[in-house]
Scaffold this motif. Sequence first.
Motif: not given
Lengths: 244, 337
Positions: A49, A52-55, A74-75, A78, A83, A85, A101-102, A104, A144, A148, B214, B218, B227-230
Amino acid sequence: MDYLKVENLYFAYEKNKKYVLCGLNLAVNRNGIYVLLGRNGSGKTTLLKILIKYLLPQKGTVLIEGEDLSKISLPELSKKVSFLESEIPYIPLTVSEILSWGMFPYKRHFDAREVSSELNLSGLLSENFNNLSTGEKKRVLLGRLFVQKTKIVLIDEPFNFLDPYYKLEIAEMLKTLSRERIVFITTHDLGVAANLGSEVFLIHQGKIFARKTQNDLFSGNELYEVFGINEKLKEEFIRFYKLG
Amino acid sequence: MEDKRFLLLTIFLALLLFVTGLFSLLLGQVHFPLSSFLKLFGGKSGSFRTIVLDIRLPRFLLAASVGAMLSISGMILQTVFRNPLVDPYFLGVSSAAELGASVAILFGFGATLFGFSMVSLFAFVFALALVFFLVRIIRFVHVEYSRIAVVLIGIAIAYVLNAVNTLLISFKKDIFLESMFWSMRGFNSASINEFWFSTPFLIVGIIFALLKSKQMNIFLSSDITAHSLGISVKRFICLMLCVSALLSSVSAVLAGTVIFVGLFVPHVGRMIVGEDRFKLSITTLLLGAIFLPAFDLIARTIIPSQEIPVNTIASLVGAPFFVFLFFKRGNNGLFKG
């Protein structure tokens, strides 16, 4: 240069509480599957986590291709790190939507059929994700990650709740994924660690306690120490896992 | 739903909206023969022309616009909270609006600004202030607690606002009737200006919903996936709350508190097209624009020379219809998506 480098990482969930990670170091530069092996609560998921900068860590640096993680938006991130879960979320949408979504946030044309035939998901494309079995859901979610196309892939407990058949399938997918990528998975399953990882990181007391390969995972004392197996239990442990 | 069927559905709903509009113009307390309706386009002025173009047309347009705004607002909130039980007033927007109205009435602000009474403007400002306050709270908590924080504090504030409102009313009893009348007034004083006022908000709402469809898809999965998708989850929650609240506040200003539509229209949409936010946005918009004028039409015609509050009809007609739909399409409805 290391593709991923973690230096002196400290993290606690609350101020003045015990550090989950304390001074963790790690560096990886080759493609392959890297297994983070440790007991429940050892900080495996926390580490992912953070990546991916979630924490946000209290101390330490993470470098991705030499770039400081805290400076990557963040973009942008990605495109470098993906990631997955461990829980399978409730998603009331079709499989092809989830695969898309991959891509996005690109608006590029996405042909789900191309990816799905490669991943053996063709028959499922218009199915509602929620109606699939756990094993199929996992395959879709992993699919996915193929779309990505990030260099680093982090997967938390990929084998949770899977039957032996799907375990093998997911293992195959992970191997394919790791040919062109750095894949981190977390597990506390010794079977997975012993058979899948190109390298095994034993994570213990907030640090990488030892770095092992498949061949020497059971030699030495580190593994037993991590899992709290004393001399008395060791014999039983070896018999149980048929290591003898 | 496949794209082709969705296109057909959209055309069908657009036609249905047109038909609803036609009936809204034709029917009312005053009866006219059909022939005079055809003469309407002849250009002659007369009482019929006045009633249809100056009263019924604005009323239909405003009801359609408010219905669409509330439905989109409800759909957005249901997406933020991943909870199908949420409606546009979930965060206490209506409590804030009602208090704003009471305050304006208490102080006797009778003036109008750009054709709007101070009562409406106060309501609008109070409602928006509440939401901006809630959005600021999100900054201070971790993503995982942001929803629960907003909901709990929103409910706590709504209690305070309601209590203050009751207090005001107990000081000056006549506020009660006036503010109740304000919040339940529906569309019987609709003007074309009010409709024009609503259009930019409606357009912003639908463009937002389509552009962010979109992200909303998500968002249905989990925060960490988004979050992990930006996607910056907190920022996106704030944005969605603001847009949703803007739509419901504008609706509250224009028509008082219209219940039920914002909760149930998104569900009807989901039963028909599923959960994909792009398709759902369009369907929900059209359904909202059909249902509310239809309820309003029933409200003003079902009993001769007597108008029933539109909320009453929405509940009496809408709720049973919803239950009927649920059992008919239940397997694909509320809980399974």
